[in-house]
Write a protein that holds these residues in place. Structure first.
Motif, PDB file in Angstrom:
ATOM      1  N   THR A  92       0.859  -1.186   0.000  1.00  0.00           N
ATOM      2  CA  THR A  92       0.000   0.000   0.000  1.00  0.00           C
ATOM      3  C   THR A  92       0.897   1.238   0.000  1.00  0.00           C
ATOM      4  O   THR A  92       1.165   1.817   1.052  1.00  0.00           O
ATOM      5  CB  THR A  92      -0.937   0.023   1.228  1.00  0.00           C
ATOM      6  OG1 THR A  92      -0.153  -0.167   2.426  1.00  0.00           O
ATOM      7  CG2 THR A  92      -1.964  -1.077   1.144  1.00  0.00           C
ATOM      8  N   PRO A  93       1.376   1.642  -1.161  1.00  0.00           N
ATOM      9  CA  PRO A  93       2.317   2.766  -1.230  1.00  0.00           C
ATOM     10  C   PRO A  93       1.683   4.098  -0.859  1.00  0.00           C
ATOM     11  O   PRO A  93       0.471   4.277  -0.944  1.00  0.00           O
ATOM     12  CB  PRO A  93       2.740   2.761  -2.708  1.00  0.00           C
ATOM     13  CG  PRO A  93       1.590   2.139  -3.430  1.00  0.00           C
ATOM     14  CD  PRO A  93       1.064   1.089  -2.490  1.00  0.00           C
ATOM     15  N   HIS A  94       2.542   5.002  -0.432  1.00  0.00           N
ATOM     16  CA  HIS A  94       2.136   6.392  -0.212  1.00  0.00           C
ATOM     17  C   HIS A  94       2.008   7.036  -1.589  1.00  0.00           C
ATOM     18  O   HIS A  94       2.969   7.071  -2.361  1.00  0.00           O
ATOM     19  CB  HIS A  94       3.190   7.099   0.641  1.00  0.00           C
ATOM     20  CG  HIS A  94       2.990   8.576   0.781  1.00  0.00           C
ATOM     21  ND1 HIS A  94       3.985   9.418   1.210  1.00  0.00           N
ATOM     22  CD2 HIS A  94       1.905   9.377   0.545  1.00  0.00           C
ATOM     23  CE1 HIS A  94       3.535  10.671   1.229  1.00  0.00           C
ATOM     24  NE2 HIS A  94       2.274  10.660   0.831  1.00  0.00           N
ATOM     25  N   VAL A  95       0.820   7.547  -1.905  1.00  0.00           N
ATOM     26  CA  VAL A  95       0.540   8.103  -3.225  1.00  0.00           C
ATOM     27  C   VAL A  95       0.291   9.604  -3.115  1.00  0.00           C
ATOM     28  O   VAL A  95      -0.419  10.059  -2.217  1.00  0.00           O
ATOM     29  CB  VAL A  95      -0.696   7.430  -3.865  1.00  0.00           C
ATOM     30  CG1 VAL A  95      -0.980   8.032  -5.240  1.00  0.00           C
ATOM     31  CG2 VAL A  95      -0.487   5.921  -3.984  1.00  0.00           C
ATOM     32  N   LEU A  96       0.881  10.351  -4.032  1.00  0.00           N
ATOM     33  CA  LEU A  96       0.568  11.773  -4.158  1.00  0.00           C
ATOM     34  C   LEU A  96      -0.212  11.949  -5.455  1.00  0.00           C
ATOM     35  O   LEU A  96       0.317  11.695  -6.537  1.00  0.00           O
ATOM     36  CB  LEU A  96       1.856  12.610  -4.174  1.00  0.00           C
ATOM     37  CG  LEU A  96       1.681  14.137  -4.118  1.00  0.00           C
ATOM     38  CD1 LEU A  96       2.891  14.794  -3.461  1.00  0.00           C
ATOM     39  CD2 LEU A  96       1.460  14.737  -5.495  1.00  0.00           C
ATOM     40  N   ARG A 167       8.764  11.737   1.060  1.00  0.00           N
ATOM     41  CA  ARG A 167       8.556  11.635  -0.389  1.00  0.00           C
ATOM     42  C   ARG A 167       7.609  10.474  -0.699  1.00  0.00           C
ATOM     43  O   ARG A 167       7.750   9.386  -0.143  1.00  0.00           O
ATOM     44  CB  ARG A 167       9.892  11.436  -1.104  1.00  0.00           C
ATOM     45  CG  ARG A 167      10.803  12.638  -1.045  1.00  0.00           C
ATOM     46  CD  ARG A 167      12.164  12.298  -1.646  1.00  0.00           C
ATOM     47  NE  ARG A 167      12.055  11.920  -3.067  1.00  0.00           N
ATOM     48  CZ  ARG A 167      13.068  11.411  -3.764  1.00  0.00           C
ATOM     49  NH1 ARG A 167      14.241  11.194  -3.176  1.00  0.00           N
ATOM     50  NH2 ARG A 167      12.886  11.091  -5.038  1.00  0.00           N
ATOM     51  N   PRO A 168       6.651  10.692  -1.579  1.00  0.00           N
ATOM     52  CA  PRO A 168       5.724   9.620  -1.940  1.00  0.00           C
ATOM     53  C   PRO A 168       6.404   8.588  -2.832  1.00  0.00           C
ATOM     54  O   PRO A 168       7.297   8.910  -3.619  1.00  0.00           O
ATOM     55  CB  PRO A 168       4.627  10.360  -2.706  1.00  0.00           C
ATOM     56  CG  PRO A 168       5.332  11.545  -3.302  1.00  0.00           C
ATOM     57  CD  PRO A 168       6.358  11.955  -2.286  1.00  0.00           C
ATOM     58  N   GLU A 169       5.965   7.347  -2.683  1.00  0.00           N
ATOM     59  CA  GLU A 169       6.475   6.298  -3.568  1.00  0.00           C
ATOM     60  C   GLU A 169       5.891   6.428  -4.963  1.00  0.00           C
ATOM     61  O   GLU A 169       6.544   6.112  -5.964  1.00  0.00           O
ATOM     62  CB  GLU A 169       6.137   4.927  -2.983  1.00  0.00           C
ATOM     63  CG  GLU A 169       6.791   4.661  -1.631  1.00  0.00           C
ATOM     64  CD  GLU A 169       6.099   3.542  -0.875  1.00  0.00           C
ATOM     65  OE1 GLU A 169       6.314   2.380  -1.249  1.00  0.00           O
ATOM     66  OE2 GLU A 169       5.351   3.845   0.078  1.00  0.00           O
ATOM     67  N   VAL A 170       4.640   6.862  -5.035  1.00  0.00           N
ATOM     68  CA  VAL A 170       3.930   6.966  -6.311  1.00  0.00           C
ATOM     69  C   VAL A 170       3.352   8.366  -6.460  1.00  0.00           C
ATOM     70  O   VAL A 170       2.780   8.907  -5.517  1.00  0.00           O
ATOM     71  CB  VAL A 170       2.778   5.942  -6.391  1.00  0.00           C
ATOM     72  CG1 VAL A 170       2.015   6.076  -7.711  1.00  0.00           C
ATOM     73  CG2 VAL A 170       3.297   4.524  -6.210  1.00  0.00           C
ATOM     74  N   ILE A 171       3.526   8.944  -7.646  1.00  0.00           N
ATOM     75  CA  ILE A 171       2.824  10.185  -7.975  1.00  0.00           C
ATOM     76  C   ILE A 171       1.881   9.882  -9.127  1.00  0.00           C
ATOM     77  O   ILE A 171       2.267   9.299 -10.140  1.00  0.00           O
ATOM     78  CB  ILE A 171       3.788  11.322  -8.337  1.00  0.00           C
ATOM     79  CG1 ILE A 171       4.596  11.718  -7.093  1.00  0.00           C
ATOM     80  CG2 ILE A 171       3.010  12.538  -8.872  1.00  0.00           C
ATOM     81  CD1 ILE A 171       5.516  12.897  -7.297  1.00  0.00           C
TER      82      ILE A 171
END
Length: 251
Positions: A92-96, A167-171
């Motif tokens: 469950t990545p951190h997404v921006l 920093r997000p893993e996914v943008i």
């Protein structure tokens, strides 16, 4: 030009004044007969088209409607947006979400466990999204999901370049694509209203470079299936659906 704001509930007049001050809306004492207006009633904030034959209001609802159906029956981690953002197994990545709009994909990702930071530059979209989040936080059913969604109002390129948090893993980028005149490309009437007021993201190409500099894992770009590549940049790979595709940029 921003639409005006009209409050139809005397109990929420103070909130209307706060919205007007925060987002720069003109607060009116009476609802216009034509055009568009934001209307705050006792229950929600909505963007309304005015006049005879106008389409229905545009508002954010994370509790019921399409969001509720998609949360329960949309396919979970098998959905295209989940696959594109790398939700494999228990990841469950951190997404921006740098082009949050009405928060539909952000809510899907948050419902699957992701922490989602949402960037939105349009005062209209940001105010509707903030209103939807407030109501979701009051709902026992989706309050936990809403707690994983954070809204930041401002220009995405500037916010990404000045980002100081983890920093997000996914943008995730889903810029609003300019409407074409072909009948098949027309969206529902309510979304046409939203697009008319908010406008297309004409500077979307400028988002890819700062997104790739900030993301630690990947940048995902959602496009109409036959749309040109964002900034002309070839992705690492793409996932295609019936009407959209996801271009994935790794590293």
């Amino acid at each position: 030009m921003l639409p005006p704001l009209f409050c139809s509930s005397s109990e929420r007049h103070d909130h209307a004044q706060q919205l007007a001050a925060h987002y720069g809306f003109v607060l009116l004492d009476a609802l216009p007969e034509q055009g568009h207006a934001l209307v705050l009633d006792a229950h929600r904030l909505a963007l309304c088209s005015l006049g005879k034959g106008a389409p229905g209001p545009v508002f954010v609802d994370f509790v019921g409607g399409a969001a509720d159906w998609r949360r329960k029956h949309g396919g979970g981690r098998g959905q295209g947006v989940a696959k594109a953002c790398g939700l494999k197994g228990g990841s469950t990545p951190h997404v921006l979400d740098a082009t949050a709009g009405l928060g539909r994909d952000a809510f899907v990702l948050a419902s699957l466990g992701c922490q989602v930071d949402m960037l939105e530059r349009s005062p209209v979209a940001a105010s509707l999204l903030a209103d939807g989040l407030l109501r979701a936080q009051d709902s026992d059913e989706v309050a936990a999901i809403a707690s994983r969604m954070r809204l930041h109002h401002g220009m995405a390129s500037e916010l990404m370049q000045a980002w100081s948090a983890d920093r997000p893993e996914v943008i995730y980028l889903d810029p609003m694509f300019p409407e074409t005149k072909t009948k098949s490309a027309l969206s529902k009437k309510e979304m046409q209203t939203f697009q008319q007021v908010v406008g297309a993201d004409a500077d979307a190409d400028a988002l890819l470079l700062p997104a790739r500099a900030l993301a630690t894992g990947r940048v995902v770009v959602k496009r109409p299936r036959h749309a040109p590549l964002l900034a002309g940049a070839k992705p690492s790979y793409s996932l295609e659906g019936d009407s959209v595709r996801f271009d994935i940029y790794l590293g």
